[in-house]
Scaffold this motif. Structure first.
Motif, PDB file in Angstrom:
ATOM      1  N   GLY A   1       0.751  -0.968  -0.041  1.00 52.15           N
ATOM      2  CA  GLY A   1      -0.034  -0.040  -0.156  1.00 52.15           C
ATOM      3  C   GLY A   1       0.755   1.181  -0.085  1.00 52.15           C
ATOM      4  O   GLY A   1       2.155   1.223   0.209  1.00 52.15           O
ATOM      5  N   THR A   2       0.307   2.354  -0.240  1.00 52.15           N
ATOM      6  CA  THR A   2       0.744   3.610  -0.153  1.00 52.15           C
ATOM      7  C   THR A   2      -0.286   4.560   0.762  1.00 52.15           C
ATOM      8  O   THR A   2      -1.058   4.255   1.313  1.00 52.15           O
ATOM      9  CB  THR A   2       0.919   4.328  -1.584  1.00 52.15           C
ATOM     10  N   SER A   3       0.262   5.844   1.083  1.00 53.45           N
ATOM     11  CA  SER A   3      -0.266   6.719   1.890  1.00 53.45           C
ATOM     12  C   SER A   3      -1.431   7.504   1.081  1.00 53.45           C
ATOM     13  O   SER A   3      -2.099   8.303   1.633  1.00 53.45           O
ATOM     14  CB  SER A   3       0.553   7.534   2.602  1.00 53.45           C
ATOM     15  N   ALA A   4      -1.505   7.444  -0.117  1.00 49.55           N
ATOM     16  CA  ALA A   4      -2.253   8.136  -1.026  1.00 49.55           C
ATOM     17  C   ALA A   4      -3.596   8.348  -0.666  1.00 49.55           C
ATOM     18  O   ALA A   4      -4.657   9.335  -0.931  1.00 49.55           O
ATOM     19  CB  ALA A   4      -2.220   7.812  -2.396  1.00 49.55           C
ATOM     20  N   ASP A   5      -4.313   6.896  -0.203  1.00 49.75           N
ATOM     21  CA  ASP A   5      -5.616   7.011   0.269  1.00 49.75           C
ATOM     22  C   ASP A   5      -5.868   6.821   1.514  1.00 49.75           C
ATOM     23  O   ASP A   5      -6.934   6.591   2.043  1.00 49.75           O
ATOM     24  CB  ASP A   5      -6.199   5.406  -0.508  1.00 49.75           C
ATOM     25  N   ARG A   6      -5.124   7.358   2.366  1.00 50.03           N
ATOM     26  CA  ARG A   6      -5.103   7.422   3.799  1.00 50.03           C
ATOM     27  C   ARG A   6      -5.096   8.617   4.226  1.00 50.03           C
ATOM     28  O   ARG A   6      -4.621   9.675   4.190  1.00 50.03           O
ATOM     29  CB  ARG A   6      -3.989   6.679   4.428  1.00 50.03           C
ATOM     30  N   LEU A   7      -5.956   8.685   5.628  1.00 58.34           N
ATOM     31  CA  LEU A   7      -5.961  10.045   6.231  1.00 58.34           C
ATOM     32  C   LEU A   7      -5.722   9.649   7.723  1.00 58.34           C
ATOM     33  O   LEU A   7      -6.195   8.433   8.135  1.00 58.34           O
ATOM     34  CB  LEU A   7      -7.164  10.862   6.188  1.00 58.34           C
ATOM     35  N   LEU A   8      -5.032  10.367   8.421  1.00 59.93           N
ATOM     36  CA  LEU A   8      -4.940   9.986  10.099  1.00 59.93           C
ATOM     37  C   LEU A   8      -6.159  10.677  10.683  1.00 59.93           C
ATOM     38  O   LEU A   8      -6.592  11.788  10.523  1.00 59.93           O
ATOM     39  CB  LEU A   8      -3.819  10.678  10.657  1.00 59.93           C
ATOM     40  N   LYS A   9      -7.052   9.607  11.258  1.00 62.03           N
ATOM     41  CA  LYS A   9      -8.260   9.887  11.813  1.00 62.03           C
ATOM     42  C   LYS A   9      -8.308  10.515  13.168  1.00 62.03           C
ATOM     43  O   LYS A   9      -8.844  11.392  13.652  1.00 62.03           O
ATOM     44  CB  LYS A   9      -9.239   8.740  11.620  1.00 62.03           C
ATOM     45  N   SER A  10      -7.541   9.646  14.070  1.00 63.53           N
ATOM     46  CA  SER A  10      -7.560   9.923  15.707  1.00 63.53           C
ATOM     47  C   SER A  10      -6.350   9.511  16.165  1.00 63.53           C
ATOM     48  O   SER A  10      -5.815   8.299  15.527  1.00 63.53           O
ATOM     49  CB  SER A  10      -9.000   9.702  16.111  1.00 63.53           C
ATOM     50  N   MET A  11      -6.042  10.007  17.489  1.00 68.79           N
ATOM     51  CA  MET A  11      -4.993   9.362  18.252  1.00 68.79           C
ATOM     52  C   MET A  11      -5.639   9.249  19.783  1.00 68.79           C
ATOM     53  O   MET A  11      -6.226  10.116  20.039  1.00 68.79           O
ATOM     54  CB  MET A  11      -3.626  10.193  18.211  1.00 68.79           C
TER      55      MET A  11
END
Length: 279
Positions: free
Chosen positions: A44-54
């Protein structure tokens, strides 16, 4: 030493109080467009990802009790528009015509971002009735190499603090931050502490979730606390060493990763941890 795990929660809510305590730096207690520099190890790559929460679980040094805290990132059309801490008031982002952050604001603080030739050069943060923090950034080959921060406080007594941090890299990871600090005397003269505090980092070979946040947001954090610049790195730190005055304190971290080699959970000392969620 309080863990580095909940640096973002800590910085968002209380960094201004900590940064005016001269001895607090020595404890290492501190710990913000998408950076298109992902580590491509694994699927995979980060292109389709967002950081939602911590969500972090850590001991409060003041009360001695374990506490949970969380930060949620909010997006519109995949652009970060705000974050909320523990379900409270959102902090809002404003972008300029080049799609870079120009302002960060809430009822507690306001930060203006200035650019030179498209590169973030200065951030001025105002905390009403408390402080003004001005951070200037210097780069070499597009990497942050120096941050100078001048912090002016009106309470509990009027004071002015100077910090200068230089950074060293190994490839795409920040491996060392050297901090020098001083205070301005009533006559305006800067008196520097002769000691240099050094923060050193070692890393894994996996993907850093903070790379999914705007680079200028991470620079905002590094202007307040030098350790924050570690989140500009491509990978995740597994060892953090804080050295000053001939003494060193070492903290190690382990991770559980998902199928795309991003951390699902980061574990530090005792039962402290931070969990990451993506969308």
């Amino acid at each position: 030493m309080k863990s580095f795990l909940h640096i973002l929660t800590f910085l968002f809510s209380a960094v201004f109080l900590f940064s005016c305590e001269p001895g607090r730096d020595e404890n290492g207690d501190y710990l913000f467009g998408v950076i298109q520099n992902p580590n491509t190890d694994g699927g995979g790559t980060s292109a389709d990802r967002l950081l939602k929460s911590m969500t972090s679980h850590a001991m409060n040094d003041d009360t001695g009790e374990w506490e949970d805290s969380d930060i949620t990132y909010n997006y519109t059309d995949r652009k970060l528009v705000s974050y909320t801490e523990n379900g409270g008031e959102p902090t809002l982002f404003t972008y300029n015509g080049s799609n870079k952050i120009s302002n960060l604001s809430s009822s507690r603080q306001n930060a203006d971002f200035e650019y030179s030739a498209g590169t973030l050069s200065k951030i001025t943060t105002t905390i009403a009735g408390f402080a003004t923090i001005t951070s200037n950034f210097t780069y070499t080959d597009a990497k942050l190499t120096k941050t100078i921060s001048i912090q002016e406080y009106s309470v509990p007594i009027a004071s002015k603090v100077y910090t200068e941090t230089t950074y060293e890299y190994d490839s795409e990871n920040l491996v060392k931050a050297n901090l020098r600090a001083g205070f301005y005397l009533p006559n305006g003269e800067l008196e520097m502490n002769p000691e240099t505090q050094t923060f050193s980092f070692e890393y894994d070979a996996k993907k850093n979730p903070y790379q999914l946040l705007p680079k200028e947001f991470i620079l905002f954090l590094s202007g307040i606390a030098p350790q924050g610049a570690a989140y500009l790195s491509a990978n995740n730190f597994t060892k953090f060493t804080n050295s000053v005055g001939g003494f060193s304190d070492i903290t190690t971290y382990t991770y559980i990763y998902d199928e795309q080699n991003y951390p699902k959970e980061m574990k530090g000392e005792d039962n402290e941890s931070t969990k990451f969620e993506y969308q």
